[in-house]
Scaffold this active site. Sequence first.
Site, mmCIF file in Angstrom:
data_model
loop_
_atom_site.group_PDB
_atom_site.id
_atom_site.type_symbol
_atom_site.label_atom_id
_atom_site.label_comp_id
_atom_site.label_asym_id
_atom_site.label_seq_id
_atom_site.Cartn_x
_atom_site.Cartn_y
_atom_site.Cartn_z
ATOM 1 N N THR A 97 29.313 -57.598 -96.223
ATOM 2 C CA THR A 97 30.536 -56.804 -96.206
ATOM 3 C C THR A 97 31.651 -57.404 -95.360
ATOM 4 O OG1 THR A 97 29.455 -55.472 -94.504
ATOM 5 C CG2 THR A 97 29.438 -54.605 -96.733
ATOM 6 N N THR A 98 31.382 -58.442 -94.574
ATOM 7 C CA THR A 98 32.447 -59.089 -93.821
ATOM 8 C C THR A 98 33.361 -59.895 -94.738
ATOM 9 O OG1 THR A 98 31.241 -59.195 -91.747
ATOM 10 C CG2 THR A 98 32.947 -60.827 -92.054
ATOM 11 N N TYR A 160 31.925 -43.068 -99.287
ATOM 12 C CA TYR A 160 32.963 -42.181 -99.791
ATOM 13 C C TYR A 160 32.444 -40.837 -100.303
ATOM 14 C CZ TYR A 160 36.986 -40.255 -102.182
ATOM 15 O OH TYR A 160 37.981 -39.403 -102.592
ATOM 16 N N TYR A 186 21.542 -50.975 -94.608
ATOM 17 C CA TYR A 186 22.693 -51.185 -93.736
ATOM 18 C C TYR A 186 23.318 -49.829 -93.431
ATOM 19 C CZ TYR A 186 27.192 -53.167 -92.144
ATOM 20 O OH TYR A 186 28.310 -53.494 -91.419
ATOM 21 N N ARG A 191 32.220 -46.711 -91.296
ATOM 22 C CA ARG A 191 32.899 -47.172 -92.508
ATOM 23 C C ARG A 191 32.450 -46.426 -93.762
ATOM 24 N NH1 ARG A 191 35.738 -52.172 -91.917
ATOM 25 N NH2 ARG A 191 35.404 -53.129 -89.880
ATOM 26 N N LYS A 214 19.872 -52.776 -90.716
ATOM 27 C CA LYS A 214 21.008 -53.341 -89.994
ATOM 28 C C LYS A 214 21.769 -52.142 -89.449
ATOM 29 C CE LYS A 214 25.403 -55.740 -90.603
ATOM 30 N NZ LYS A 214 26.349 -56.316 -91.598
ATOM 31 N N ILE A 256 22.802 -59.366 -87.422
ATOM 32 C CA ILE A 256 23.519 -59.918 -88.580
ATOM 33 C C ILE A 256 24.977 -59.972 -88.140
ATOM 34 C CG2 ILE A 256 24.149 -59.607 -90.986
ATOM 35 C CD1 ILE A 256 21.499 -58.255 -91.456
#
Length: 306
Positions: A97-98, A160, A186, A191, A214, A256
């Site tokens: 996701t980075t 969401y 994760y 977020r 994670k 990570i």
Amino acid sequence: MKRPIYETDQSREAESRIAETFAAFKSLRLVKLKFAYAVDYMLMGDTPKAFMEVKERNYDMDTLDRWGGFMLSLHKWSFGNLYAKDAGIHFVSPCGTTGEAPTLSHDEKLRIVEIVVDEVAGRVPVLAGAGGYDTREVIALAREFEARGVSGLLSVTPYYNKPTQEGLYQHFKAINDAIGIPIIMYNIPARSIVDINVDTMKRLYELKNIAGVKDATANMTRVSQQRAAMGEDFNQLSGEDITALGFNAHGGHGCISVTSNIAPRLCSEFQAACQRGDYATAVKLQDKLAPLHQNLFIETSPAPIK
């Protein structure tokens, strides 16, 4: 061969100590599930998230090759010539996701994973990112990643639409049932606006492929709570560089990392110091890395890394 300037007696000793611990982890789930090469590195070190340069929406695959070479050697632009331990990186996570994963097409993700798996060539595990709120799409992508030889899956929580705890369980269970490789969940409430609570995580860990988390909650108590609920074999990897020191002190197994895209050796030495219990050294390395950890989030990812 002349030793690279970043390699020290301390870092070489740390690598040796990490390698010697492999036998102690024979009973861990990732080993049982054949999580590819050098699972001790997976448990005890850093991994960078793959990112690509963007040129008018076309992702530059040559840059991906060069990025991989940097991570695996730091002094040759090739995966094939040197092992990952030269840079201290113990596994890689493409489509995390980075990077630009949220804007990549299905086919672009597959091509990126193909390149990474091919270039890594079994030297280190590849933990590919496949997550989201469309369970069917996640499963379809996960199956294609598995067919292309990834070692495991990194799967972010649905975002969401705020599923319930039962919804989260059913989502990850469906992914678990569809593939035969380990899954690292994760959990990043800041977020995704949803948190896998400890009770749900415990239920999920009973499934055959769920191997760990994670954790980007930035809540240090969660590490201890999760160890109490799932045991110390449950793999806990920090998802936040700035709190990785406290995370490891509570019993975490590594990170990570975003910062390891920029400073892989320093991040690896920090992780090695934590794992051998040398927190005096770890704090000194944390002090060096902290400004970088913070500045890599002054703009939307992955712009600061680039």
